[in-house]
Design a protein around this motif. Structure first.
Motif, mmCIF file in Angstrom:
data_model
loop_
_atom_site.group_PDB
_atom_site.id
_atom_site.type_symbol
_atom_site.label_atom_id
_atom_site.label_comp_id
_atom_site.label_asym_id
_atom_site.label_seq_id
_atom_site.Cartn_x
_atom_site.Cartn_y
_atom_site.Cartn_z
ATOM 1 N N HIS A 76 19.644 15.692 39.818
ATOM 2 C CA HIS A 76 20.117 14.308 39.786
ATOM 3 C C HIS A 76 21.561 14.233 39.291
ATOM 4 O O HIS A 76 22.432 13.676 39.957
ATOM 5 C CB HIS A 76 19.214 13.475 38.881
ATOM 6 N N ASP A 77 21.803 14.802 38.113
ATOM 7 C CA ASP A 77 23.079 14.581 37.442
ATOM 8 C C ASP A 77 24.252 15.204 38.194
ATOM 9 O O ASP A 77 25.369 14.680 38.141
ATOM 10 C CB ASP A 77 23.026 15.146 36.022
ATOM 11 N N ASN A 78 23.999 16.317 38.875
ATOM 12 C CA ASN A 78 25.055 17.018 39.610
ATOM 13 C C ASN A 78 24.767 16.998 41.112
ATOM 14 O O ASN A 78 25.214 17.878 41.844
ATOM 15 C CB ASN A 78 25.177 18.466 39.132
ATOM 16 N N TRP A 79 24.050 15.966 41.558
ATOM 17 C CA TRP A 79 23.525 15.956 42.922
ATOM 18 C C TRP A 79 24.609 16.152 43.983
ATOM 19 O O TRP A 79 24.406 16.868 44.965
ATOM 20 C CB TRP A 79 22.776 14.642 43.177
ATOM 21 N N ILE A 80 25.758 15.564 43.784
ATOM 22 C CA ILE A 80 26.782 15.653 44.825
ATOM 23 C C ILE A 80 27.270 17.088 44.980
ATOM 24 O O ILE A 80 27.791 17.458 46.042
ATOM 25 C CB ILE A 80 27.955 14.681 44.536
ATOM 26 N N GLU A 81 27.085 17.921 43.962
ATOM 27 C CA GLU A 81 27.436 19.335 44.091
ATOM 28 C C GLU A 81 26.393 20.093 44.911
ATOM 29 O O GLU A 81 26.699 21.148 45.482
ATOM 30 C CB GLU A 81 27.600 19.980 42.718
ATOM 31 N N LEU A 82 25.166 19.581 44.955
ATOM 32 C CA LEU A 82 24.141 20.171 45.818
ATOM 33 C C LEU A 82 24.387 19.773 47.267
ATOM 34 O O LEU A 82 24.165 20.575 48.181
ATOM 35 C CB LEU A 82 22.738 19.717 45.399
ATOM 36 N N ALA A 83 24.817 18.538 47.472
ATOM 37 C CA ALA A 83 25.060 18.004 48.817
ATOM 38 C C ALA A 83 26.536 18.168 49.155
ATOM 39 O O ALA A 83 27.288 17.205 49.254
ATOM 40 C CB ALA A 83 24.646 16.545 48.884
ATOM 41 N N ALA A 84 26.930 19.413 49.341
ATOM 42 C CA ALA A 84 28.352 19.709 49.577
ATOM 43 C C ALA A 84 28.479 21.127 50.142
ATOM 44 O O ALA A 84 27.617 21.977 49.911
ATOM 45 C CB ALA A 84 29.132 19.594 48.257
ATOM 46 N N PRO A 85 29.592 21.368 50.852
ATOM 47 C CA PRO A 85 30.637 20.432 51.238
ATOM 48 C C PRO A 85 30.296 19.743 52.552
ATOM 49 O O PRO A 85 29.276 20.046 53.176
ATOM 50 C CB PRO A 85 31.854 21.341 51.409
ATOM 51 N N GLU A 86 31.166 18.844 52.973
ATOM 52 C CA GLU A 86 31.016 18.266 54.297
ATOM 53 C C GLU A 86 31.307 19.329 55.352
ATOM 54 O O GLU A 86 31.914 20.371 55.061
ATOM 55 C CB GLU A 86 31.956 17.081 54.489
ATOM 56 N N ILE A 87 30.862 19.062 56.568
ATOM 57 C CA ILE A 87 31.136 19.942 57.709
ATOM 58 C C ILE A 87 32.194 19.219 58.549
ATOM 59 O O ILE A 87 31.866 18.323 59.338
ATOM 60 C CB ILE A 87 29.849 20.217 58.502
ATOM 61 N N PRO A 88 33.476 19.537 58.352
ATOM 62 C CA PRO A 88 34.556 18.709 58.914
ATOM 63 C C PRO A 88 34.504 18.559 60.428
ATOM 64 O O PRO A 88 34.787 17.467 60.946
ATOM 65 C CB PRO A 88 35.824 19.433 58.453
ATOM 66 N N HIS A 89 34.172 19.619 61.137
ATOM 67 C CA HIS A 89 34.152 19.533 62.600
ATOM 68 C C HIS A 89 33.112 18.514 63.060
ATOM 69 O O HIS A 89 33.340 17.739 63.993
ATOM 70 C CB HIS A 89 33.873 20.909 63.198
ATOM 71 N N SER A 90 31.967 18.487 62.395
ATOM 72 C CA SER A 90 30.935 17.508 62.758
ATOM 73 C C SER A 90 31.427 16.092 62.515
ATOM 74 O O SER A 90 31.163 15.180 63.326
ATOM 75 C CB SER A 90 29.657 17.765 61.957
ATOM 76 N N ALA A 91 32.128 15.881 61.404
ATOM 77 C CA ALA A 91 32.663 14.548 61.126
ATOM 78 C C ALA A 91 33.687 14.144 62.188
ATOM 79 O O ALA A 91 33.741 12.973 62.596
ATOM 80 C CB ALA A 91 33.291 14.515 59.732
ATOM 81 N N ARG A 92 34.472 15.103 62.658
ATOM 82 C CA ARG A 92 35.436 14.792 63.716
ATOM 83 C C ARG A 92 34.718 14.418 65.011
ATOM 84 O O ARG A 92 35.169 13.513 65.739
ATOM 85 C CB ARG A 92 36.367 15.986 63.956
ATOM 86 N N LEU A 93 33.614 15.089 65.304
ATOM 87 C CA LEU A 93 32.850 14.764 66.507
ATOM 88 C C LEU A 93 32.274 13.351 66.412
ATOM 89 O O LEU A 93 32.290 12.597 67.394
ATOM 90 C CB LEU A 93 31.730 15.785 66.713
ATOM 91 N N LEU A 94 31.768 12.992 65.257
ATOM 92 C CA LEU A 94 31.269 11.630 65.038
ATOM 93 C C LEU A 94 32.362 10.617 65.339
ATOM 94 O O LEU A 94 32.147 9.636 66.081
ATOM 95 C CB LEU A 94 30.787 11.500 63.590
ATOM 96 N N ARG A 95 33.543 10.857 64.806
ATOM 97 C CA ARG A 95 34.640 9.901 64.992
ATOM 98 C C ARG A 95 35.146 9.894 66.429
ATOM 99 O O ARG A 95 35.509 8.834 66.958
ATOM 100 C CB ARG A 95 35.750 10.228 64.003
ATOM 101 N N ALA A 96 35.132 11.057 67.071
ATOM 102 C CA ALA A 96 35.581 11.120 68.465
ATOM 103 C C ALA A 96 34.645 10.325 69.366
ATOM 104 O O ALA A 96 35.096 9.610 70.279
ATOM 105 C CB ALA A 96 35.648 12.576 68.922
ATOM 106 N N LEU A 97 33.346 10.422 69.110
ATOM 107 C CA LEU A 97 32.379 9.657 69.906
ATOM 108 C C LEU A 97 32.587 8.156 69.716
ATOM 109 O O LEU A 97 32.520 7.380 70.669
ATOM 110 C CB LEU A 97 30.957 10.059 69.521
ATOM 111 N N ARG A 98 32.842 7.752 68.493
ATOM 112 C CA ARG A 98 33.030 6.331 68.229
ATOM 113 C C ARG A 98 34.328 5.831 68.856
ATOM 114 O O ARG A 98 34.397 4.684 69.318
ATOM 115 C CB ARG A 98 33.009 6.047 66.727
ATOM 116 N N THR A 99 35.331 6.684 68.909
ATOM 117 C CA THR A 99 36.569 6.314 69.586
ATOM 118 C C THR A 99 36.322 6.035 71.059
ATOM 119 O O THR A 99 36.980 5.182 71.668
ATOM 120 C CB THR A 99 37.616 7.430 69.422
ATOM 121 N N LYS A 100 35.353 6.743 71.634
ATOM 122 C CA LYS A 100 34.994 6.538 73.043
ATOM 123 C C LYS A 100 34.069 5.336 73.231
ATOM 124 O O LYS A 100 33.588 5.085 74.334
ATOM 125 C CB LYS A 100 34.310 7.804 73.598
#
Length: 206
Positions: A76-100
């Motif tokens: 709980h206290d350090n949860w964001i360290e467990l849920a890390a890091p982001e996968i940048p390429h996937s985030a770019r794909l998400l944004r590219a789809l929304r741009t379309k």
């Protein structure tokens, strides 16, 4: 059938989720193995994903195992360290789809409070057209009801949905309902699938 919406899982698709790796770093692999053998931490997290309160659930679990109380509270206290890091390429794909202008949804096993926290750290989680979060819906993958709820809410023919998830069992339920699916083992393969479906160009999928 033409794809009308793309659906992303989040854990291990957009954000790495490897709790064991965190504990190996913090308490060492031997102690981590001993703790996970004694304490069903993934079962605890399943309750959070089902809608149980993030803090209350983990702290109660910690109190049940006094020898591991401090370590369990780290979930709980350090949860964001467990849920890390982001996968940048996937985030770019998400944004590219929304741009379309293609609708992009999230379908994720995630608790209510920790999902809200994650959106403050990972801004792309706020960019979905629709968020289907198990803790809010009181239903989890791979069980059928959460897929039925997605279909009812978005109103799109199941055959026109393309869903990426890292877990085969989650994809099997979707496939049984007629969804198109992609087994995510890395962003490069997901990018190739989106290009092959004509949703992005190679340049847009980089």
């Amino acid at each position: 059938m033409t794809i009308e919406a793309v659906i992303f899982d989040i854990g291990n698709v957009l954000i790495e989720w490897q709790p064991e790796r965190y504990y190996d770093r913090v308490i060492g692999e031997d102690r981590r193995r001993a703790m996970f053998a004694e304490v069903d931490l993934h079962g605890m997290n399943d309750l959070v994903d089902q809608g149980h309160h993030f803090t209350d659930t983990i702290y109660r679990w910690a109190d049940k195992y006094p020898d591991w109380r401090e370590e369990i509270r780290m979930w709980h206290d350090n949860w964001i360290e467990l849920a890390a890091p982001e996968i940048p390429h996937s985030a770019r794909l998400l944004r590219a789809l929304r741009t379309k202008k293609l609708p992009v949804f999230a379908l994720t096993n995630f608790g209510v409070q920790n999902f809200d926290y994650a959106t403050t750290v990972y801004p792309f989680l706020n960019e979905f057209d629709r968020q289907y979060v198990s803790g809010r819906m009181k239903a989890v993958k791979p069980h059928t009801p959460i897929y039925e709820m997605v279909e009812a809410d978005c109103g799109i023919d199941p055959a026109a949905l393309l869903f990426a998830d890292d877990r085969i069992e989650n994809l099997e339920t979707a496939k049984a309902r007629g969804w198109q699916t992609h087994h995510f083992i890395g962003p490069e393969g997901w990018a190739d699938r989106l290009v092959s479906e004509g949703l992005l160009t190679k340049e847009e999928a980089v």
